[in-house]
Scaffold this active site. Structure first.
Site, PDB file in Angstrom:
ATOM      1  N   ARG A 105      20.081  54.245  -0.465  1.00 38.04           N
ATOM      2  CA  ARG A 105      19.439  54.909  -1.397  1.00 38.04           C
ATOM      3  C   ARG A 105      18.456  53.908  -1.835  1.00 38.04           C
ATOM      4  NH1 ARG A 105      25.115  55.842  -4.684  1.00 38.04           N
ATOM      5  NH2 ARG A 105      25.571  57.638  -3.888  1.00 38.04           N
ATOM      6  N   ASP A 150      33.531  43.422  -3.709  1.00 38.66           N
ATOM      7  CA  ASP A 150      32.297  43.718  -2.908  1.00 38.66           C
ATOM      8  C   ASP A 150      31.107  43.697  -3.540  1.00 38.66           C
ATOM      9  OD1 ASP A 150      32.826  45.993  -3.604  1.00 38.66           O
ATOM     10  OD2 ASP A 150      32.749  47.194  -1.635  1.00 38.66           O
ATOM     11  N   HIS A 151      30.898  44.275  -4.864  1.00 40.74           N
ATOM     12  CA  HIS A 151      29.674  44.570  -5.436  1.00 40.74           C
ATOM     13  C   HIS A 151      29.241  43.182  -6.370  1.00 40.74           C
ATOM     14  CE1 HIS A 151      30.433  48.685  -4.420  1.00 40.74           C
ATOM     15  NE2 HIS A 151      29.603  49.306  -5.075  1.00 40.74           N
ATOM     16  N   SER A 185      25.473  57.725  -7.556  1.00 35.87           N
ATOM     17  CA  SER A 185      26.793  56.913  -7.301  1.00 35.87           C
ATOM     18  C   SER A 185      28.060  57.745  -8.046  1.00 35.87           C
ATOM     19  CB  SER A 185      26.755  55.740  -8.069  1.00 35.87           C
ATOM     20  OG  SER A 185      26.758  55.906  -9.475  1.00 35.87           O
ATOM     21  N   ARG A 238      29.889  56.142 -10.565  1.00 30.39           N
ATOM     22  CA  ARG A 238      30.100  55.306 -11.676  1.00 30.39           C
ATOM     23  C   ARG A 238      30.323  56.117 -12.662  1.00 30.39           C
ATOM     24  NH1 ARG A 238      23.977  52.849 -11.006  1.00 30.39           N
ATOM     25  NH2 ARG A 238      24.610  52.541  -9.159  1.00 30.39           N
ATOM     26  N   ASP A 280      33.898  55.165  -5.594  1.00 32.53           N
ATOM     27  CA  ASP A 280      32.596  55.047  -4.787  1.00 32.53           C
ATOM     28  C   ASP A 280      32.043  56.138  -4.090  1.00 32.53           C
ATOM     29  OD1 ASP A 280      31.011  52.091  -4.299  1.00 32.53           O
ATOM     30  OD2 ASP A 280      30.737  53.861  -3.098  1.00 32.53           O
TER      31      ASP A 280
HETATM   32  C1  MIC Z   1      26.296  52.760  -5.350  1.00 35.04           C
HETATM   33  O1  MIC Z   1      25.809  52.488  -4.148  1.00 35.04           O
HETATM   34  O2  MIC Z   1      25.460  53.052  -6.129  1.00 35.04           O
HETATM   35  C2  MIC Z   1      27.455  52.188  -6.001  1.00 35.04           C
HETATM   36  C3  MIC Z   1      27.250  50.837  -6.724  1.00 35.04           C
HETATM   37  O3  MIC Z   1      28.416  51.699  -4.866  1.00 35.04           O
HETATM   38  C4  MIC Z   1      28.199  52.938  -6.792  1.00 35.04           C
HETATM   39  C5  MIC Z   1      29.351  52.607  -7.402  1.00 35.04           C
HETATM   40  C6  MIC Z   1      29.184  51.803  -8.680  1.00 35.04           C
HETATM   41  O4  MIC Z   1      28.081  52.241  -9.283  1.00 35.04           O
HETATM   42  O5  MIC Z   1      29.877  50.916  -8.909  1.00 35.04           O
HETATM   43  C7  MIC Z   1      28.519  54.357  -6.005  1.00 35.04           C
HETATM   44  O6  MIC Z   1      27.907  54.803  -4.910  1.00 35.04           O
HETATM   45  O7  MIC Z   1      29.614  55.221  -6.216  1.00 35.04           O
HETATM   46 FE1  SF4 Z   2      27.965  48.828  -1.787  1.00 37.72          FE
HETATM   47 FE2  SF4 Z   2      27.125  51.217  -2.952  1.00 37.72          FE
HETATM   48 FE3  SF4 Z   2      25.485  49.962  -1.508  1.00 37.72          FE
HETATM   49 FE4  SF4 Z   2      27.480  50.785  -0.290  1.00 37.72          FE
HETATM   50  S1  SF4 Z   2      25.849  51.944  -1.147  1.00 37.72           S
HETATM   51  S2  SF4 Z   2      26.653  48.919   0.063  1.00 37.72           S
HETATM   52  S3  SF4 Z   2      28.940  50.702  -1.982  1.00 37.72           S
HETATM   53  S4  SF4 Z   2      26.461  49.233  -3.592  1.00 37.72           S
END
Ligand code: MIC
Ligand code: SF4
Length: 642
Positions: A379, A64-65, A533, A535, A119
């Site tokens: 965010r 999905d990313h 996140s 990550r 995530d």
């Molecule tokens: C995000 O919203 O920052 C992400 C991308 O979903 C991350 C995961 C990632 O960095 O792959 C998260 O929220 O953990």
């Molecule tokens: Fe995707 Fe993270 Fe954004 Fe949710 S917050 S839509 S999981 S990138």
């Protein structure tokens, strides 16, 4: 003494340790989820652990990313993930099926169960009455292998909801109000349990908007009861059998109480560049808006998009505004398409994107220089849009749609009657984009592309650490600062040597070069270091650059665990005022590290000034062993071999 919902579920799942607040326990994990941006590392680590098939009740691997296939890297990752899913017994949600959290809520989340996901917004499933926790990929890999997930039992905060939301006021406004009150640090060390008579007025997707953004509070997770709302949502998903009632005992004890009268709330908005910088929409009315993005795992279920369609129906987006919409899942997309709402959106000039994270993670739709962007996401960290500096605001779909029509921020209550959208009695159910793994996957070949590099490892912890203080940062540093995402960097998620060239570049573009030239060193930070996140690249890539320890005033939960997993010592100042005794460029040394880990503290010598500073660790006995071994992979292999 009675139990909260949190205590009930956790107690049912404890397999190791003593169930007491602050104590580390091992939890049995029923379900896991991974997504492509963190999933490649999780599966590389799962392979390194060497288990033949997942041992959870259900594990799902989502794409999905990384949805922009600008070169071979992302599609190679997708292929690797599809092949590992079949090989190891994991359900595979194909690209186009939607955002992991939305799809999981619709199709897999079960009240009373445990879920960990690589995530940070995994707590979305808390809207279904699940204990759902965000974790690093390595922790998820261990859980997929049947290992326990270790967690210090957090305190439980009860949020008592009373009253009923007024027209144009939404679930997003509830969680924005929570952020206004508690800030992005307020939930660290807590699980938030919602209760009270107001709960029954909120549908499961509305609850999920709230638990989703509990991640922004820093909370371990958030949870709602499982009641008649939960039952009707599950029945509409053809999953009535998954329902189970969950409520706290009448005499349940909580560590803290918060009261929110829903009828008193009004539309809220988070200003740049922190989700807790919240004011009422009224206060910034008239601000010119240039971009509006609807979607993300926070606000893309059917009802949200149907309401946006109703607001825009027969009108046209303001000429100065570019508006996009990303449906949360294929189910949602198909629903708005069948009902004709999609046509209304298209006719109003909305740019329809595919079901996925899209602009939320900077995969396209960077706003123009100096532009104001209103997003229904969770965010708005500086630079996350892809434009730097940026002016990113977070609000409800209703507030976003109102701004899209008017070209300025406007209190949506001024739009007149609130559109009535009936919740569907039955969703369109078709799981044809989820690939079921074969019963035996041993013959399946795992397909790797050239960008997929092995996970780097680290030597056991030495007794003496020395080096340069390479970077000193302030409070609330996010993992987006440490390891940016976006269209340029996400394709490198399975290649640590390549992605390490981007560590901290948004803060100081010379960081990777300096770190390499110095052979590694130390980072110093303020409060809530590593928020945001899950990550693990924000620990793994610094480890690759030779970072030995991070010394801060306090840590965010998931990043702390990731630093431990990759053998970087997470130290805190015994006296936060000592932060001022360290300057970027100073030479630092720490002697007696191994004994210091056992004793929970050690002295750091600032060789440049002569200052001696007490720094402490907050590690469980298990985490101390992991640190000494040089990280979780080395520890797991050592434990298996011994
Ligand atoms: C995000 O919203 O920052 C992400 C991308 O979903 C991350 C995961 C990632 O960095 O792959 C998260 O929220 O953990
Ligand atoms: Fe995707 Fe993270 Fe954004 Fe949710 S917050 S839509 S999981 S990138």
């Amino acid at each position: 003494m009675g139990s909260s919902i949190v205590q009930k579920i956790l107690q049912e799942h404890v397999v190791e340790g003593k169930f007491e607040t602050g104590e580390e326990v091992g939890l049995r994990i029923d379900q896991t989820l991974t997504q492509d941006a963190t999933g490649t590392m999780a599966f590389l680590q799962f392979e390194a652990i060497g288990i033949d098939r997942v041992r959870t009740k259900r594990s799902v691997s989502y794409i999905d990313h990384n949805m922009l296939q600008t070169s071979f890297e992302n599609p190679d990752d997708h292929r690797y993930l599809q092949s590992t899913a079949s090989r190891y017994g994991v359900y595979f949600s194909r690209p186009g099926n939607g955002i992991c959290h939305q799809v999981h809520l619709e199709r897999f989340a079960v009240p009373g169960g445990t879920l960990i996901g690589s995530d940070s917004h995994t707590p979305t499933a808390g809207g279904m009455g699940m204990i759902a926790i965000g974790a690093g990929g390595l922790d998820v890999a261990v859980a997929m292998g049947g290992g326990a997930y270790f967690l210090k039992i957090p305190k439980v905060m009860k949020v008592n909801l009373t009253g009923r939301l007024q027209p144009w006021v939404t679930a997003k406004d509830i969680i924005l109000e929570m952020l206004r009150r508690l800030t992005v640090k307020g939930g660290v060390g807590w699980i938030v349990e919602y209760g009270g008579p107001g709960v029954e007025t909120l549908s499961v997707p509305e609850r999920a908007t709230i638990t989703n953004m509990g991640a922004e509070l820093g909370a371990t997770t958030s949870i709602f009861p499982s009641d008649e709302q939960t039952r009707s949502f599950l029945e509409a998903q053809d999953r009535g059998n998954d329902w189970r009632e969950l409520k706290p005992d009448p005499d349940a004890q909580y560590d803290e109480h918060i009261e929110i009268d829903l009828s008193q709330l009004e539309p809220m908005i988070a200003q740049p560049s922190m989700p807790d910088n919240v004011v009422s929409v009224r206060e910034i009315e008239g601000l010119e808006v240039h971009q509006v993005c609807v979607g993300s795992c926070t606000n893309s279920p059917y009802m949200d998009l149907a309401r946006v369609a109703a607001i825009l129906k027969g009108k046209i987006i303001h000429p100065q505004v570019s508006m996009t919409l990303s449906p949360g899942s294929k189910q949602v997309f198909e629903m708005i398409s069948r009902t004709g709402e999609l046509s209304d959106l298209i006719a109003a000039g909305v740019r329809i994107l595919e079901s996925g994270c899209g602009p939320c993670i900077g995969m396209g739709q960077a706003p123009p220089t100096g532009a104001v962007t209103l997003r229904t996401f969770n965010r708005n960290f500086a630079g996350r849009t892809g434009t730097s500096p940026d002016k990113s605001y977070l609000c409800s779909p209703e507030t976003a749609a109102a701004a899209a029509l008017n070209g300025v921020v406007i209190d949506p209550r001024k739009l007149g009657d609130y559109p009535i959208v009936e919740p569907p009695k039955k969703f369109i159910i078709n799981d044809n984009m989820v690939v079921t793994p074969p019963v035996d996957g041993r013959d399946i070949e795992v397909l790797r592309g050239p960008n997929i590099k092995p996970v780097p490892t680290k030597d056991p912890m030495p007794d003496q650490l020395e080096g340069e203080l390479l970077l000193k940062v302030g409070d609330d540093i996010t993992t987006d600062h440490i390891m940016p995402a976006g269209a340029k960097v996400l394709p490198l998620r399975s290649n640590i040597p390549a992605i390490s060239e981007h560590v901290f570049v948004r803060v100081d573009e010379t960081f990777p070069t300096r770190a390499k030239a110095a052979g590694g060193g130390f980072i110093v930070g303020g409060l809530n270091y590593g928020q945001g996140s899950s990550r693990e690249h924000a620990a793994l890539a610094p480890m690759y650059l030779g970072i030995k320890a991070v010394i801060v005033k306090s840590f965010a939960r998931i990043h702390f665990a990731n630093l431990v997993n990759f053998g970087i010592i997470p130290f805190e100042f015994a006296d936060p005022a000592d932060y001022d005794k360290l300057n970027q460029g100073d030479r630092l040394s720490i002697a007696g590290v191994l004994e210091g880990l056992d004793k929970g503290g050690v002295f750091l010598k600032n060789e440049s000034t002569g200052a001696s500073i007490r720094i402490v660790t907050n590690l469980s006995p298990r985490q101390i062993k992991i640190m000494k071994a040089g990280g979780m992979l080395a520890y797991t292999k050592g434990a298996a071999g011994s």
